[in-house]
Design an enzyme around this catalytic site. Structure first.
Site, PDB file in Angstrom:
ATOM      1  N   ARG A 149       9.288   0.628  -1.392  1.00 23.68           N
ATOM      2  CA  ARG A 149       9.814  -0.431  -2.261  1.00 23.68           C
ATOM      3  C   ARG A 149      11.055   0.079  -2.991  1.00 23.68           C
ATOM      4  NH1 ARG A 149       7.154  -0.969  -6.265  1.00 23.68           N
ATOM      5  NH2 ARG A 149       5.449   0.480  -5.877  1.00 23.68           N
ATOM      6  N   TYR A 155      10.848  -2.992   5.197  1.00 22.26           N
ATOM      7  CA  TYR A 155       9.666  -2.241   4.749  1.00 22.26           C
ATOM      8  C   TYR A 155       8.662  -3.156   4.014  1.00 22.26           C
ATOM      9  CZ  TYR A 155       6.479   0.334   1.926  1.00 22.26           C
ATOM     10  OH  TYR A 155       5.321   0.741   1.334  1.00 22.26           O
ATOM     11  N   GLY A 175       6.403  -3.602   1.380  1.00 21.83           N
ATOM     12  CA  GLY A 175       6.393  -4.158   0.028  1.00 21.83           C
ATOM     13  C   GLY A 175       7.634  -4.975  -0.297  1.00 21.83           C
ATOM     14  N   LYS A 227       3.433  -8.165  -2.887  1.00 17.91           N
ATOM     15  CA  LYS A 227       3.919  -7.851  -4.226  1.00 17.91           C
ATOM     16  C   LYS A 227       4.768  -9.008  -4.776  1.00 17.91           C
ATOM     17  CE  LYS A 227       1.490  -4.481  -4.236  1.00 17.91           C
ATOM     18  NZ  LYS A 227       1.418  -3.055  -4.238  1.00 17.91           N
ATOM     19  N   HIS A 251      -2.619  -5.980 -10.310  1.00 23.78           N
ATOM     20  CA  HIS A 251      -2.510  -4.939  -9.278  1.00 23.78           C
ATOM     21  C   HIS A 251      -3.806  -4.125  -9.297  1.00 23.78           C
ATOM     22  CE1 HIS A 251       0.045  -1.337  -7.600  1.00 23.78           C
ATOM     23  NE2 HIS A 251      -0.547  -1.998  -6.647  1.00 23.78           N
ATOM     24  N   SER A 261       0.815   2.456  -7.744  1.00 20.35           N
ATOM     25  CA  SER A 261       0.964   2.652  -6.303  1.00 20.35           C
ATOM     26  C   SER A 261       0.649   4.096  -5.919  1.00 20.35           C
ATOM     27  CB  SER A 261       2.396   2.319  -5.886  1.00 20.35           C
ATOM     28  OG  SER A 261       2.676   0.991  -6.248  1.00 20.35           O
ATOM     29  N   CYS A 269      -2.073   5.760  -6.120  1.00 20.85           N
ATOM     30  CA  CYS A 269      -2.898   6.497  -7.084  1.00 20.85           C
ATOM     31  C   CYS A 269      -4.388   6.293  -6.854  1.00 20.85           C
ATOM     32  CB  CYS A 269      -2.512   6.112  -8.504  1.00 20.85           C
ATOM     33  SG  CYS A 269      -0.892   6.760  -8.963  1.00 20.85           S
ATOM     34  N   ASP A 319      -6.005  -3.912  -3.464  1.00 24.61           N
ATOM     35  CA  ASP A 319      -4.668  -3.862  -4.066  1.00 24.61           C
ATOM     36  C   ASP A 319      -4.401  -4.954  -5.097  1.00 24.61           C
ATOM     37  OD1 ASP A 319      -2.159  -2.334  -3.976  1.00 24.61           O
ATOM     38  OD2 ASP A 319      -1.233  -4.152  -3.191  1.00 24.61           O
ATOM     39  N   ARG A 340       2.312   3.977   6.365  1.00 23.45           N
ATOM     40  CA  ARG A 340       1.294   2.982   6.013  1.00 23.45           C
ATOM     41  C   ARG A 340       0.531   2.491   7.229  1.00 23.45           C
ATOM     42  NH1 ARG A 340       0.517   1.345   0.385  1.00 23.45           N
ATOM     43  NH2 ARG A 340       2.025   2.683  -0.648  1.00 23.45           N
ATOM     44  N   GLY A 376     -15.351  10.485  -2.934  1.00 30.49           N
ATOM     45  CA  GLY A 376     -16.742  10.046  -3.050  1.00 30.49           C
ATOM     46  C   GLY A 376     -17.368  10.419  -4.392  1.00 30.49           C
ATOM     47  N   ASP A 377     -16.954  11.569  -4.917  1.00 30.81           N
ATOM     48  CA  ASP A 377     -17.548  12.011  -6.180  1.00 30.81           C
ATOM     49  C   ASP A 377     -17.107  11.147  -7.364  1.00 30.81           C
ATOM     50  OD1 ASP A 377     -19.352  14.174  -5.568  1.00 30.81           O
ATOM     51  OD2 ASP A 377     -17.569  15.226  -4.818  1.00 30.81           O
ATOM     52  N   ASN A 378     -16.132  10.286  -7.159  1.00 31.35           N
ATOM     53  CA  ASN A 378     -15.780   9.341  -8.232  1.00 31.35           C
ATOM     54  C   ASN A 378     -16.946   8.404  -8.532  1.00 31.35           C
ATOM     55  OD1 ASN A 378     -13.263  10.501  -8.447  1.00 31.35           O
ATOM     56  ND2 ASN A 378     -12.305   9.081  -6.993  1.00 31.35           N
TER      57      ASN A 378
END
Ligand code: GTP
Ligand code: SPV
Ligand code: MN
Length: 601
Positions: free
Chosen positions: A86, A216, A218, A225, A245, A267, A269, A294, A385, A510-512
């Protein structure tokens, strides 16, 4: 100059499904007169049309067919190397006044911008096909669902929109023949993919978007978006709902109790990863399902927030995706997917940094050059992507299409912060939660062009996506809170805190689940939390860390509130609010003062 998108001549019966709505016909005719395409292709979303477009895309080298055995019905696309993310500096909100766009957006005058873009679009599609892509955003039977039409001269855009949205006849039907019905007008042309002639312009008051000079995602999948967030947020404020978002996930306990959670991370993250999380072994019986990865559109019903995912596909970050970090994403991209800017192996498979197994001895990198493990360049672009249908996801939530949406128990904000921000904490109430969102910051990533790794404020992860004045956006959040009798609890997370060694302290992925579990416990009224100046923190025994190999020291560090760091952080909050030039609501200024006062105690 070489025509980068030569016209196609479809066989009879393909590309001719003109809708009946006169407003659409008039608009397409107007763009046709301006851009002077060789022909107009009306998409209906059928299989026959899909096959025809795929053949043509391969013939034009827009898509490369991948090994049918390894990745069935999947293709690789290489974008222009000058066009891989973007472009926030070329993105404009063209409201009648600059004040409506506010201090965080680039603004340009609508009349002048229309004139400029008309100039750029004049004859822009000569020798090309003008595709008309009808689509809906949202489940077919949802009151939140909206219709859009995108005109484009890029076959890659058409094929991507077919995955990312519900495209074709379904949208024409939903719009009907009322020429006054609400729908989004999107015009996209590649032009010559020159960064000097790249502009992504939004006209919220006209529900219109014009994007030129890029190919591209986005910048050009205008549903995403541009419509669902920038125009969406503008409409949401006017109409009393929210466009955010945010990922949406479902989490079900072994007893069958289910909650839905929405999370706003900037984005690249971790939204897609969190939305597809697989709980660690210790959490046997717990299930996480994906509603969206998203974007969330949310409305108030019976005093609660209900969310739908307006999209129908995932446009996800490839590098780092593997069977350990995100097995569900790996399954989602096993077939019927488009890959953009990854590497191509000699046997027609795709490869990227962080994929399972050893790197190939030889590959062709995202630019089309030979690559070996000794190459200095990356094989896949850091913002490469995948585009994959939601139906490929083995943990797609069964109520993904529920029109009324799914009730949200908790909202999570989070960013990429090497320091200062603890693993998780909870706001004292809605207003304080809005403050957490408003002052969020994150280290920048490859999802947008520009420097990577710099801490910038990114309120609610919407800095690049809020289609109007950010002060009014904060006010809208506060107003929504007043209308909620059963509001979601609000949390902040940070998977990216680093220790002295420079390594991530938290295993993440996964541990989140361990953090999510505490969030669910809190939503169910658990009082396992300690009061701190910044909000409620889990005590050491409130987080389920069983069977996790992590140093106690790391956990202490993850939950630590360093008063020196927070002094700086607080100064940054103030500086950010000051930089917005007086638009910040007084409630949030007061939250800032209260935070300072709690630290002073
Ligand atoms: P956009 O599609 O740009 O909106 O990104 P996103 O928010 O969906 O981010 P995504 O889940 O694709 O993750 C982006 C990057 O962060 C990938 O390289 C992931 O491997 C990495 N990542 C995601 N979750 C975690 C985590 O829990 N810990 C760590 N260390 N990295 C993570
Ligand atoms: C993001 O950057 O937040 C994305 C990718 O989801 S893009 O669609 O390019 O904006
Ligand atoms: Mn995103």
């Amino acid at each position: 100059m070489k025509n980068i998108a030569p016209a196609i001549s479809p066989p009879a019966g393909i590309g001719d499904s003109k809708p009946g709505n006169q407003a659409v016909l008039d608009w397409v005719h107007e763009v046709e007169l301006l851009a002077k395409p060789e022909n107009v292709f009306w998409c209906d979303g059928s299989e026959r049309e899909h096959d025809c477009l795929l053949q043509e895309a391969m013939r034009q080298n827009v898509l490369i067919k991948l090994n049918e055995k390894k990745v069935p019905r999947s293709y690789l696309h290489r974008s222009n190397p000058n066009d891989v993310a973007r472009v926030e500096q070329f993105t404009f909100i063209c409201t009648p006044t600059k004040a409506e766009a506010g201090p965080t957006n680039n603004w340009s005058d609508p009349a002048e911008t229309y004139t400029k873009l008309q100039g750029m679009l004049t004859g822009a599609m000569s020798g090309r096909t003008l595709f008309v892509v009808p689509y809906i955003m949202g489940p077919p039977d949802s009151p939140l669902t909206k219709v859009g039409f995108e005109i484009t001269d890029s076959i890659y855009v058409v094929l991507s929109m077919r995955i990312m949205t519900r495209m074709g006849a379904i949208a024409v039907k939903r719009l009907g023949n009322d020429p006054a019905a609400e729908w989004n007008r999107g015009v996209h042309s590649l032009l010559d993919v020159d960064p000097a002639r790249r502009l992504i312009c939004h006209f919220p008051q006209d529900n219109a978007i014009i994007s030129v000079g890029s190919g591209y995602g986005g910048n050009v999948l205008l549903s995403k978006k541009c419509f669902a967030l920038r125009i969406g947020s503008y409409l949401a404020r006017k109409q009393g709902w929210m466009a955010e978002h945010m990922l949406i996930l479902g989490v079900e306990s072994p007893e069958g109790k289910k909650h839905y959670v929405a999370a706003a991370f900037p984005s690249a993250c971790g939204k897609t990863n969190f939305a597809m999380l697989i709980p660690p072994k210790h959490f046997a019986g717990w299930k996480v399902t994906t509603v969206g990865d998203d974007i969330a559109w949310m409305q108030i019903r019976d005093g609660r927030l209900f969310a739908v995912n307006p999209e129908n596909g995932y446009f996800g970050v490839v590098p780092g995706t593997n069977c350990k970090s995100n097995p569900n994403a790996m399954k989602s991209i096993e077939h019927d997917s488009l890959y953009t800017n990854v590497a191509l192996t000699d046997d027609g498979d795709v490869w990227w940094e962080g994929k399972d197994g050893p790197p190939p001895k030889h590959a062709v990198d995202w630019r089309g050059n030979d690559w070996t493990p000794d190459s200095k360049e990356k094989a896949a672009h850091p913002n490469s992507r995948f585009t994959a249908p939601v139906r490929n996801n083995p943990v797609l939530d069964p109520d993904f299409e529920k029109g009324e949406g799914l009730p949200i128990s908790a909202i999570i904000f989070g960013g990429r912060r090497s320091n200062t921000m603890p693993l998780v904490f909870q706001s004292f109430d809605w207003e304080h939660g809005v403050y957490l969102g408003a002052t969020m910051a994150s280290e920048t990533t490859a999802a947008a062009t520009g420097a990577v790794g710099q801490v910038r404020r990114d309120p609610m992860a919407m800095l690049p996506f809020c289609g109007y004045n950010i002060g009014d956006y904060f006010r809208h959040w506060l107003a929504i809170g007043k209308r909620l009798t059963n509001p979601p609890l609000i949390f902040n997370v940070n998977w990216f805190r680093k220790g002295e060694s420079g390594k991530f302290l938290w295993p993440g992925f996964g541990d989140n689940m361990r953090v999510l579990k505490w969030i669910i416990d809190r939503s169910e009224g658990s009082n396992g939390a300690l009061k701190s100046p910044i909000g409620w923190l889990p005590g050491l025994h409130d987080l389920d860390l069983a069977e996790l190999e992590i140093d106690h020291k790391c956990v202490d560090e993850l939950l630590e509130i360093d008063h020196e760091d927070w002094k700086k952080e607080l100064a940054e909050h103030k500086k950010f609010f000051d930089s917005l030039g007086g638009v910040v609501p007084k409630e949030l200024i007061s939250q800032c003062e209260q935070l300072a006062a709690r630290f002073a105690k």
